[in-house]
Design an enzyme around this catalytic site. Structure first.
Site, mmCIF file in Angstrom:
data_model
loop_
_atom_site.group_PDB
_atom_site.id
_atom_site.type_symbol
_atom_site.label_atom_id
_atom_site.label_comp_id
_atom_site.label_asym_id
_atom_site.label_seq_id
_atom_site.Cartn_x
_atom_site.Cartn_y
_atom_site.Cartn_z
ATOM 1 N N ARG A 177 0.849 -1.189 0.000
ATOM 2 C CA ARG A 177 0.000 0.000 0.000
ATOM 3 C C ARG A 177 0.884 1.238 0.000
ATOM 4 N NH1 ARG A 177 -2.495 -3.811 3.195
ATOM 5 N NH2 ARG A 177 -4.637 -4.342 2.569
ATOM 6 N N LYS A 207 -3.130 -2.127 7.133
ATOM 7 C CA LYS A 207 -4.586 -2.000 7.185
ATOM 8 C C LYS A 207 -5.207 -3.079 8.056
ATOM 9 C CE LYS A 207 -8.577 -1.355 4.145
ATOM 10 N NZ LYS A 207 -9.019 -1.296 2.718
ATOM 11 N N HIS A 222 -2.035 3.529 -5.820
ATOM 12 C CA HIS A 222 -2.624 2.324 -5.244
ATOM 13 C C HIS A 222 -2.912 1.274 -6.314
ATOM 14 C CE1 HIS A 222 -5.206 -0.208 -2.731
ATOM 15 N NE2 HIS A 222 -4.768 0.467 -1.695
ATOM 16 N N ARG A 232 -1.114 -2.281 -7.023
ATOM 17 C CA ARG A 232 -1.509 -3.517 -6.345
ATOM 18 C C ARG A 232 -2.456 -4.336 -7.232
ATOM 19 N NH1 ARG A 232 -1.079 -4.175 -1.027
ATOM 20 N NH2 ARG A 232 -3.262 -4.713 -0.611
ATOM 21 N N HIS A 279 -3.359 -9.222 2.438
ATOM 22 C CA HIS A 279 -4.779 -9.454 2.703
ATOM 23 C C HIS A 279 -4.952 -10.572 3.726
ATOM 24 C CE1 HIS A 279 -6.037 -7.701 -1.466
ATOM 25 N NE2 HIS A 279 -5.777 -6.764 -0.576
ATOM 26 N N TYR A 337 -7.703 -22.502 8.831
ATOM 27 C CA TYR A 337 -6.930 -23.566 8.196
ATOM 28 C C TYR A 337 -5.871 -23.032 7.223
ATOM 29 C CZ TYR A 337 -10.332 -26.822 10.085
ATOM 30 O OH TYR A 337 -11.119 -27.565 10.942
#
Length: 403
Positions: free
Chosen positions: A243, A270, A333, A336, A360, A370
């Site tokens: 970012r 974030k 941005h 990304r 993320h 998992y």
């Protein structure tokens, strides 16, 4: 020190700065530059110096001010703090005051701070709350109804700020739901506003997804005639796909060049989780070049106006505009989205590894339980592959311009 007289008080004139004129036994009058005269009683309790406000002159005359001082001194003799006793008396005499929306919003913001929310998130939330305060701030939270909130939001809609209005509704609801959870309210009026606002059109940040156009952009960045550090920042942003805020505020202490790792601290991500970024060979070369500009602040990208501060949040987008790329074509941005799209289209990489590379977090809680791995080994290979791909795109663009 001579005791004050009414004549002496009437002759007190304002100065550039506030000043004090003492009467005796801790009593003094504070003269402000505005000309106001305020009585104060200075005393010590449990070893600490404290002040007690006694009112303003001439509403409180000299005789009454001295009586108030003597009352306070008697409390001290009996072992009581005059300030604490005044607050206790007020609580007993005044009916319990209903909290206003403004009061609750302060508590709500403090809750977010204690949760460790990002500074940028806090600023945005405070900005949205500030927009509501002129209409809702002084209203008791239990008295706020849906039309009250709607009229506040419609002011933003009237200016075409549909996204802002929608975000304000969410924020107002969050504050009131906090009040409900803490027993200070019963109903959330924002629930009744579903469908009452103009639905904002979703717009994604612009990004170049075509390999040929991307190569041209990378070539333009390398030939950028502006601040050299800005060109390096854009190249690193394209390469590392972090970012913009994470890179803009990066500090040299976060980089282990020997291990080829950048550790982004949790308070700047974030997701509020620490994030490791593998550094390909090309990134290490750029960082070595960047060390020529290293400042005492430790920041990779210090402002040219103030080396203690980072470059502004607009610096990278402004550079793109100067190179001829409009906000509808490419944003800082957007790198990304470029990385994510082309890496997924290649079919070579696990989609989860790409998501981890972007910092993320899995949205599905069961699946997240998992999928705790960072896919680190694959991400190291992915990072080098992507840097090599960018070089190949730029090389093709350079050949194209020679033709």
């Amino acid at each position: 020190m001579m005791p004050l007289t009414d004549a002496a008080i009437r002759n007190l004139g304002p100065r550039d700065k506030p000043y004090k004129v003492f009467d005796g036994h801790g009593l003094f009058i504070l003269v402000n530059p505005s000309g106001s005269l305020l009585w104060r009683f200075r005393y010590r309790f449990n070893g600490r110096e404290k002040l007690l406000s006694l009112g303003s002159y001439p509403l409180i005359g000299l005789k009454l001010a001295r009586e108030k001082r003597d009352d306070a001194r008697r409390l001290l003799v009996d072992g009581y703090d005059p300030s604490a006793e005044r607050q206790k008396r007020r609580r007993e005499e005044e009916p319990e005051r209903e909290l206003t929306f403004g009061d609750l919003s302060i508590e709500y913001m403090e809750k977010l701070r204690l949760e460790g929310r990002a500074e940028q998130t806090l600023r945005k939330q405070q900005w949205l709350i500030d927009l509501t305060l002129p209409r809702l701030g002084s209203m008791e939270v239990t008295e706020i109804r849906a039309p009250d909130v709607l009229s506040c939001l419609k002011e933003q809609e009237a200016e075409g700020k549909f996204e802002t209005a929608a975000r304000m509704r969410t924020t107002v609801g969050s504050v009131i739901r906090y009040a409900i959870a803490s027993g200070r309210a019963v109903n959330d009026p924002t629930a009744a506003l579903k469908g009452a606002l103009v639905r904002p059109t979703k717009s994604h940040r612009s990004a170049i997804l075509d390999r040929t156009q991307l190569g041209r952009l990378l070539l333009d960045i390398k030939k950028y005639h502006g601040e050299p550090k800005t060109a390096i920042a854009l190249q690193l942003l394209a390469m590392l796909a972090t970012r913009p805020g994470e890179l803009r505020l990066a500090n040299w202490s976060e980089f282990d060049l020997a291990a080829a790792i950048w550790r982004v601290p949790a308070d700047r991500t974030k997701t509020r989780r620490p994030h490791r970024v593998p550094l390909p060979v090309q990134a290490l070369e750029l960082l070595q070049e960047l060390e020529m500009f290293r400042m005492k602040s430790g920041l990779l990208f210090s402002s040219t106006q103030n080396w203690k501060r980072p470059i502004s949040s607009n610096t990278l987008n402004v550079a793109l505009r100067r190179m001829g790329y409009s906000k509808e074509t490419m944003t800082a941005h957007g790198f990304r989205a470029t990385f994510s799209t082309l890496a997924n289209e290649s079919g070579r990489w696990n989609s989860d590894a790409i998501e981890r590379a972007l910092g993320h977090v899995e949205g599905n809680e069961v699946r997240r339980a998992y999928a705790r791995g960072e896919y680190w080994e694959e991400r190291v290979e992915l990072a080098q592959w992507w840097a090599d791909q960018l070089d190949s795109y730029a090389l093709e663009a350079a050949k194209e311009r020679l033709v």
